[in-house]
Design a protein around this motif. Sequence first.
Motif, PDB file in Angstrom:
ATOM      1  N   THR A  21       2.896  48.970  51.352  1.00  0.00           N
ATOM      2  CA  THR A  21       2.440  50.169  50.653  1.00  0.00           C
ATOM      3  C   THR A  21       3.589  50.865  49.951  1.00  0.00           C
ATOM      4  OG1 THR A  21       0.704  50.467  52.302  1.00  0.00           O
ATOM      5  CG2 THR A  21       1.227  52.356  50.931  1.00  0.00           C
ATOM      6  N   GLN A  25       4.051  51.219  45.686  1.00  0.00           N
ATOM      7  CA  GLN A  25       4.126  52.464  44.935  1.00  0.00           C
ATOM      8  C   GLN A  25       5.205  52.422  43.877  1.00  0.00           C
ATOM      9  OE1 GLN A  25       4.512  55.631  47.780  1.00  0.00           O
ATOM     10  NE2 GLN A  25       2.385  55.504  48.428  1.00  0.00           N
ATOM     11  N   ASP A  26       6.248  51.661  44.111  1.00  0.00           N
ATOM     12  CA  ASP A  26       7.352  51.610  43.157  1.00  0.00           C
ATOM     13  C   ASP A  26       7.334  50.365  42.286  1.00  0.00           C
ATOM     14  OD1 ASP A  26       8.469  54.024  43.975  1.00  0.00           O
ATOM     15  OD2 ASP A  26       9.524  53.050  45.638  1.00  0.00           O
ATOM     16  N   LYS A 219       9.907  62.300  39.695  1.00  0.00           N
ATOM     17  CA  LYS A 219       9.543  62.649  41.065  1.00  0.00           C
ATOM     18  C   LYS A 219      10.757  62.582  41.972  1.00  0.00           C
ATOM     19  CE  LYS A 219       8.077  57.996  42.520  1.00  0.00           C
ATOM     20  NZ  LYS A 219       6.970  57.171  43.032  1.00  0.00           N
ATOM     21  N   TYR A 232       1.228  59.421  46.688  1.00  0.00           N
ATOM     22  CA  TYR A 232       1.465  59.108  45.277  1.00  0.00           C
ATOM     23  C   TYR A 232       1.813  60.368  44.502  1.00  0.00           C
ATOM     24  CZ  TYR A 232       0.514  57.769  40.442  1.00  0.00           C
ATOM     25  OH  TYR A 232       0.608  57.561  39.090  1.00  0.00           O
ATOM     26  N   LYS A 244      -4.308  55.059  37.546  1.00  0.00           N
ATOM     27  CA  LYS A 244      -3.009  55.687  37.796  1.00  0.00           C
ATOM     28  C   LYS A 244      -1.994  55.171  36.786  1.00  0.00           C
ATOM     29  CE  LYS A 244      -2.659  54.647  42.251  1.00  0.00           C
ATOM     30  NZ  LYS A 244      -2.194  54.644  43.658  1.00  0.00           N
ATOM     31  N   SER A 246       2.030  55.441  36.562  1.00  0.00           N
ATOM     32  CA  SER A 246       3.256  55.926  37.197  1.00  0.00           C
ATOM     33  C   SER A 246       4.260  56.348  36.140  1.00  0.00           C
ATOM     34  CB  SER A 246       3.858  54.833  38.084  1.00  0.00           C
ATOM     35  OG  SER A 246       4.356  53.773  37.281  1.00  0.00           O
ATOM     36  N   HIS A 269       1.405  65.429  46.604  1.00  0.00           N
ATOM     37  CA  HIS A 269       0.800  65.378  47.924  1.00  0.00           C
ATOM     38  C   HIS A 269      -0.049  66.622  48.170  1.00  0.00           C
ATOM     39  CE1 HIS A 269       1.385  64.989  52.548  1.00  0.00           C
ATOM     40  NE2 HIS A 269       0.327  64.330  52.137  1.00  0.00           N
ATOM     41  N   ASP A 341      -6.307  60.097  46.966  1.00  0.00           N
ATOM     42  CA  ASP A 341      -6.078  58.660  46.853  1.00  0.00           C
ATOM     43  C   ASP A 341      -5.883  58.027  48.229  1.00  0.00           C
ATOM     44  OD1 ASP A 341      -5.460  56.123  46.084  1.00  0.00           O
ATOM     45  OD2 ASP A 341      -3.841  56.658  44.726  1.00  0.00           O
ATOM     46  N   GLY A 343      -6.110  54.831  48.734  1.00  0.00           N
ATOM     47  CA  GLY A 343      -5.587  53.480  48.569  1.00  0.00           C
ATOM     48  C   GLY A 343      -6.621  52.410  48.880  1.00  0.00           C
ATOM     49  N   GLU A 454      -3.812  62.238  53.319  1.00  0.00           N
ATOM     50  CA  GLU A 454      -4.189  62.694  51.982  1.00  0.00           C
ATOM     51  C   GLU A 454      -5.111  63.905  51.945  1.00  0.00           C
ATOM     52  OE1 GLU A 454      -4.016  61.640  48.379  1.00  0.00           O
ATOM     53  OE2 GLU A 454      -2.069  61.382  49.283  1.00  0.00           O
TER      54      GLU A 454
END
Length: 550
Positions: A21, A25-26, A219, A232, A244, A246, A269, A341, A343, A454
Motif C-alpha cells: 500500500t 501510493q508513490d 505534500k 492519500y 485520483k 497524484s 487525511h 478512500d 482503497g 479514513e
Amino acid sequence: MDQQRPLLYFTLLFLGYLIWTTWLQDHAPKPTIPETTVNGVVSQNSPTSNKQLDIPSDVTTASTSNQAVPTKATSDDKGGDIHVKTDVLDIIISTKGGSIVQADLLTYPVSLEEKNKPVRVLDRNKSYAAQSGLISESAELAPNHYAQFSAPQTEYQLLDGSNELVVPLTWTNGKGITVTKRYIFKENSFLISVEQTIDNQSGAIWKGSAYQQITHSPKNKSNGLMTGVRAYVGSAYYNNKYDKISFSDMEDETLSNVVKGGWAAMLEHYFVSAWIPPKDQDNTYYTNYLKNNNRYILGVKSPEVQIESGTQSNLNSQFYVGPKNQADLEKISKGLDLTVDYGVFSFVSKPLFWVMQSIHNVVGNWGWTIILVTLLIKIVFFYPSAISYKSMARMKKMAPKIKELNERFKGDPQGKQKATMDFYRKEKINPLGGCLPMLIQMPVFMGLYWVLLESVELRQAPWLAWYQDLSVLDPYYVLPLIFGASMFVQQKLNPPQMDPMQQKIFAFLPIVFTVMFLFFPAGLVLYWVVNNILSILQQWYITKQIADNN
C-alpha cells in the motif's frame, strides 16, 4: 498443515499488504490521460473543438501571454483580507482575485490536547487556496484570480438566528463591465455557493467562461500514519468514476478532459476541498504543475457564454471545504463521497461502515459500536468458525496418535506424509480447517482498518476511561496486552506443534502480534480483542463437547 500456521501467514500477508500500500501510493501506474491537451491540440477522437479545450495560459501557468497578470503569486502578493466567520467555518478571502486563502473548521479541533485550535484546511502559507475567475478575450473584460476586487467591509459574521450570510466582492473595468462575486454561506454547512454576476453595459457582446481551481504545494512526506501506511494526499476528480491524480502525475502529464457535471477536489487525511460546477453542463477539467512556484493545480472550466450588452448573467458553482463526512458528501454531488478512500477493501469497508453507522445511531458511542459489530460479525460467521474449531478439536484429541506416526516414520518423509494423510482421511479430519476463521476475518480486519483510518466520524471518538480517541494508539497499551494474552489462551486450545522448532516459533507469535498491535488504532485492537474472547468461548465449548462425547 499445522493448525497455527495460518497465524504466521496472516502476519506475513498483513505486513506485505502494508508495504504494498505504501509503495502503491508513490509508484502506482499513472491514470490514462485523454489525448486532448490544454494547448489547444485536439486528437482525432476528441468530441470537442480546439476553442472549447483552449484553457488560457493564465489559468494554468500564470504566464503573460495575452493578459496582464503576474508571472507568479506568492503569499506576499496579498490584497486586502476579508474575514468571514460562521458557526462552522472561519474563512479569509483575499480581495486579490477574490480567492479563499484560508479555511479553519471550527467544529474540528486539531487534537484533544488543543481543543480550542481548529483544523486548518486551506492555508495561504502552504499555497493551498481556492481560486476562481473569468476568462475572456482580454484581461480588461474579465477578472481572473489576480484581479483586484473591492468589498464593502472587511469583517462578516453569521449571526445567531440567521441561516445565510452573503459576502459580495466587486470588480469593474470602467468601460461598462462590472463583475460581482458573491460567496453565500449557510448555517451549519461547509458548502459555499459562489455566484459570479457579469453586468454587461459595454455596448458589445461579452464572451467568456468561468473557471475554478485549487492550488496546493507538495505534500508533506512525513505524513505517515500507523505502520507506515499514509492516507492519500493529492487531487481527484469525477469522470463518471473516481479518478485520483497524484502530484507526481501532474508533473509528468497535463490533464484536459470534458465531463458532464463532476467535481474537482484536493484530498487530505479526514478533510477535503472541492469545486462542484453545475451538474447539467459540460465542464473541462484540467491540471498543471507550476515548476517555478512548485505548486500543483486542479481546476474546472465552464463552457463559453455570450452576454448581450445591456443584460447580465450569472455563472455559478459551489465550493466545499470540510470533513469527509460520507452522508453529507453524497448529497452534494454524485461520487463525492468516494473521496473517503478505502482503497482495494472498499467492498468490505463501505458496508461495514454503514452497519457501524446504523448501530452508532442507536448506542451513540463508537467503542460500544465496535463491540456490537464484532458480535454481529461473529454471529454471521458462527457456523464456518464452528466447523473449523471442530476440526481443530479433533486434531488436538488425535495429537498423541499423530506424534506416534511422526516417530514411526522419522526417517521417511514421504512415508510420513502418506501415513498422515491416510490417518486424516480415516478420522475425517480436515487439516486445512484451521485456516478458515483467519481467511474469513482477514478481509473484515482490513476493511475495519481502513474505516478507522479514513472515516472522520471516528476521528477523536471516545469510548470510556482513557480511550478518548479510538483512531489513535492505546496510550497505555492495555488493549494490545489483553490481545496478546487472549492469543496465548487460544494457542493452548489449539493442537500442539509436533516439530520442536515450530513449537518455539509459535510460542513467540503472541509476542510478535502484541508488538505489531501496539501501533494499531485502539478501535481496531478493540475489535480484535473482542473477537478473540468470543472465539475462545466458542472454541472452548466445542472442544469440551468433543472431549465429553468420546
